[in-house]
Design a protein around this motif. Sequence first.
Motif, PDB file in Angstrom:
ATOM      1  N   VAL A  94     -23.585  22.488  -0.647  1.00  0.00           N
ATOM      2  CA  VAL A  94     -23.693  21.116  -0.132  1.00  0.00           C
ATOM      3  C   VAL A  94     -23.327  21.138   1.348  1.00  0.00           C
ATOM      4  CG1 VAL A  94     -22.589  18.833  -0.344  1.00  0.00           C
ATOM      5  CG2 VAL A  94     -23.051  20.185  -2.402  1.00  0.00           C
ATOM      6  N   ASN A  95     -23.996  20.341   2.169  1.00  0.00           N
ATOM      7  CA  ASN A  95     -23.613  20.290   3.591  1.00  0.00           C
ATOM      8  C   ASN A  95     -23.469  18.835   4.065  1.00  0.00           C
ATOM      9  OD1 ASN A  95     -26.248  19.447   3.950  1.00  0.00           O
ATOM     10  ND2 ASN A  95     -26.784  21.007   5.431  1.00  0.00           N
ATOM     11  N   THR A  96     -23.287  18.671   5.380  1.00  0.00           N
ATOM     12  CA  THR A  96     -23.105  17.312   5.915  1.00  0.00           C
ATOM     13  C   THR A  96     -24.278  16.983   6.835  1.00  0.00           C
ATOM     14  OG1 THR A  96     -21.765  18.121   7.753  1.00  0.00           O
ATOM     15  CG2 THR A  96     -20.578  17.478   5.781  1.00  0.00           C
ATOM     16  N   ASP A 303     -18.597  13.502  -1.665  1.00  0.00           N
ATOM     17  CA  ASP A 303     -19.429  12.646  -2.528  1.00  0.00           C
ATOM     18  C   ASP A 303     -20.565  13.483  -3.123  1.00  0.00           C
ATOM     19  OD1 ASP A 303     -17.811  10.560  -1.855  1.00  0.00           O
ATOM     20  OD2 ASP A 303     -19.253   9.560  -0.527  1.00  0.00           O
ATOM     21  N   GLY A 304     -21.094  14.417  -2.309  1.00  0.00           N
ATOM     22  CA  GLY A 304     -22.163  15.303  -2.791  1.00  0.00           C
ATOM     23  C   GLY A 304     -21.667  16.169  -3.945  1.00  0.00           C
ATOM     24  N   VAL A 305     -20.491  16.744  -3.775  1.00  0.00           N
ATOM     25  CA  VAL A 305     -19.933  17.608  -4.821  1.00  0.00           C
ATOM     26  C   VAL A 305     -19.689  16.801  -6.092  1.00  0.00           C
ATOM     27  CG1 VAL A 305     -17.894  18.966  -5.488  1.00  0.00           C
ATOM     28  CG2 VAL A 305     -18.892  19.234  -3.202  1.00  0.00           C
ATOM     29  N   TYR A 306     -19.109  15.617  -5.924  1.00  0.00           N
ATOM     30  CA  TYR A 306     -18.794  14.789  -7.103  1.00  0.00           C
ATOM     31  C   TYR A 306     -20.086  14.385  -7.837  1.00  0.00           C
ATOM     32  CZ  TYR A 306     -16.549  11.400 -10.101  1.00  0.00           C
ATOM     33  OH  TYR A 306     -16.101  10.737 -11.213  1.00  0.00           O
ATOM     34  N   ALA A 307     -21.124  14.071  -7.049  1.00  0.00           N
ATOM     35  CA  ALA A 307     -22.407  13.678  -7.659  1.00  0.00           C
ATOM     36  C   ALA A 307     -22.949  14.820  -8.516  1.00  0.00           C
ATOM     37  CB  ALA A 307     -23.401  13.300  -6.557  1.00  0.00           C
ATOM     38  N   GLN A 313     -28.466  14.333  -8.367  1.00  0.00           N
ATOM     39  CA  GLN A 313     -29.094  15.264  -7.414  1.00  0.00           C
ATOM     40  C   GLN A 313     -28.944  14.731  -5.985  1.00  0.00           C
ATOM     41  OE1 GLN A 313     -33.108  16.275  -8.512  1.00  0.00           O
ATOM     42  NE2 GLN A 313     -32.507  16.954 -10.543  1.00  0.00           N
ATOM     43  N   PRO A 314     -27.761  14.892  -5.380  1.00  0.00           N
ATOM     44  CA  PRO A 314     -27.563  14.349  -4.024  1.00  0.00           C
ATOM     45  C   PRO A 314     -28.495  15.015  -3.011  1.00  0.00           C
ATOM     46  CG  PRO A 314     -25.758  15.810  -4.623  1.00  0.00           C
ATOM     47  CD  PRO A 314     -26.588  15.635  -5.854  1.00  0.00           C
ATOM     48  N   ILE A 315     -28.834  14.271  -1.929  1.00  0.00           N
ATOM     49  CA  ILE A 315     -29.815  14.827  -0.984  1.00  0.00           C
ATOM     50  C   ILE A 315     -29.263  15.992  -0.175  1.00  0.00           C
ATOM     51  CG2 ILE A 315     -31.262  12.742  -0.671  1.00  0.00           C
ATOM     52  CD1 ILE A 315     -29.733  12.491   2.099  1.00  0.00           C
ATOM     53  N   ASN A 316     -27.938  16.054  -0.060  1.00  0.00           N
ATOM     54  CA  ASN A 316     -27.378  17.091   0.820  1.00  0.00           C
ATOM     55  C   ASN A 316     -27.078  18.404   0.086  1.00  0.00           C
ATOM     56  OD1 ASN A 316     -25.365  15.540  -0.462  1.00  0.00           O
ATOM     57  ND2 ASN A 316     -23.818  16.107   1.049  1.00  0.00           N
ATOM     58  N   VAL A 317     -27.949  18.760  -0.858  1.00  0.00           N
ATOM     59  CA  VAL A 317     -27.829  20.065  -1.497  1.00  0.00           C
ATOM     60  C   VAL A 317     -28.859  20.991  -0.851  1.00  0.00           C
ATOM     61  CG1 VAL A 317     -28.241  21.351  -3.640  1.00  0.00           C
ATOM     62  CG2 VAL A 317     -26.860  19.275  -3.671  1.00  0.00           C
ATOM     63  N   VAL A 318     -28.383  22.139  -0.397  1.00  0.00           N
ATOM     64  CA  VAL A 318     -29.226  23.078   0.329  1.00  0.00           C
ATOM     65  C   VAL A 318     -30.152  23.839  -0.618  1.00  0.00           C
ATOM     66  CG1 VAL A 318     -29.106  25.211   1.670  1.00  0.00           C
ATOM     67  CG2 VAL A 318     -27.497  23.345   2.152  1.00  0.00           C
TER      68      VAL A 318
END
Length: 323
Positions: A94-96, A303-307, A313-318
């Motif tokens: 996950v990134n920012t 928030d990405g990790v928790y999702a 499927q958060p958008i900030n997954v590489v």
Amino acid sequence: MKKLLITGWIPENILECYQDRFEIVMPDHEKTNFTGEEVAAMIGDFDALFTISAFPFRKDLIDKAVKLKAVANFGVGYDNIDWKYCTEKKIFVVNTMTTVTEPTAELAFSIMLAITKGVVMYDRELRKTRKCDPEMFFDRDILLYGKTIGIIGYGRIGQAIGRRAQGIGMKVMYYDPFRKSPEEEAKLGATYGSFDEVLANADVISCHMPYTKENHHIFNLETFRKMKPGAYFVNAARGPVMCEADLVTALKEKIIRGAATDVFEFEPKVSEDLAAIDNVVITPHIGSNVLEARTNMVHEALDGVYAIFEGKQPINVVNRELF
Ligand code: 8YV
């Protein structure tokens, strides 16, 4: 509750809203960062990792992370993480990607202005002379209005720089391995060129590419020589996209007129030769270093990790292929 290991200190108030979502372990303010050895000794026990200050997460450590489901990086660039190996091990990266855009563009734009207007040089000189007696027909700085910015890497940050440049009357040219459609180019008001064409035509080159093996040292003496005479080079992306020794030569031999860089080839070190040159503005990798942006970055990452733990499927997954 999922166990989250954070490699560097984050102000406790920023993490408050995650206390009931994760069991968090991180160093205190005084310690600031865990060492690689400390993380290696603990990682086997954690479901998630948050890497701060470009903490390297590579094969040796990934192999020890037997329970890990997600690693979040405190930054949009994730060259500190062996993401391909993470994918093999089914670890989400996950990134920012959204929260660093505007602050990084602001910084890149500021250092571009600082070098092309001589802000830092004048400041240094005036502190010594304490006398406002400028030469009337001085040929050191340039007018940006009407000039061309050449953006290398036209993703989120590149486009944010482009908007700012248009705001002060600059024309935008860009190179990116993925060319935009003619409609998008028209909407963005940007002209596409090959890497060499952009180098040859821009008055300021601003680099916004991620660092990959393929673009290691794409800025070197040969490419600096391809730049328009009298042009400037700005880098707020990653140090190793440029050969720092060649940048020094290009500046000393006036192959380029000046440079401004927030990143360095051998961070955290800045070469003595570069620091000794006048026509360069240097800042210590602070592209996103304002508290508001840092807070937003923590939230985007966690928030990405928790999702992911919630099956979303958060958008900030590489490595989206894992979904
Ligand atoms: C961070 C960055 O300062 O987003 C990035 O890729 O380089 C910066 O925002 C850096 O990642 C923190 O180490």
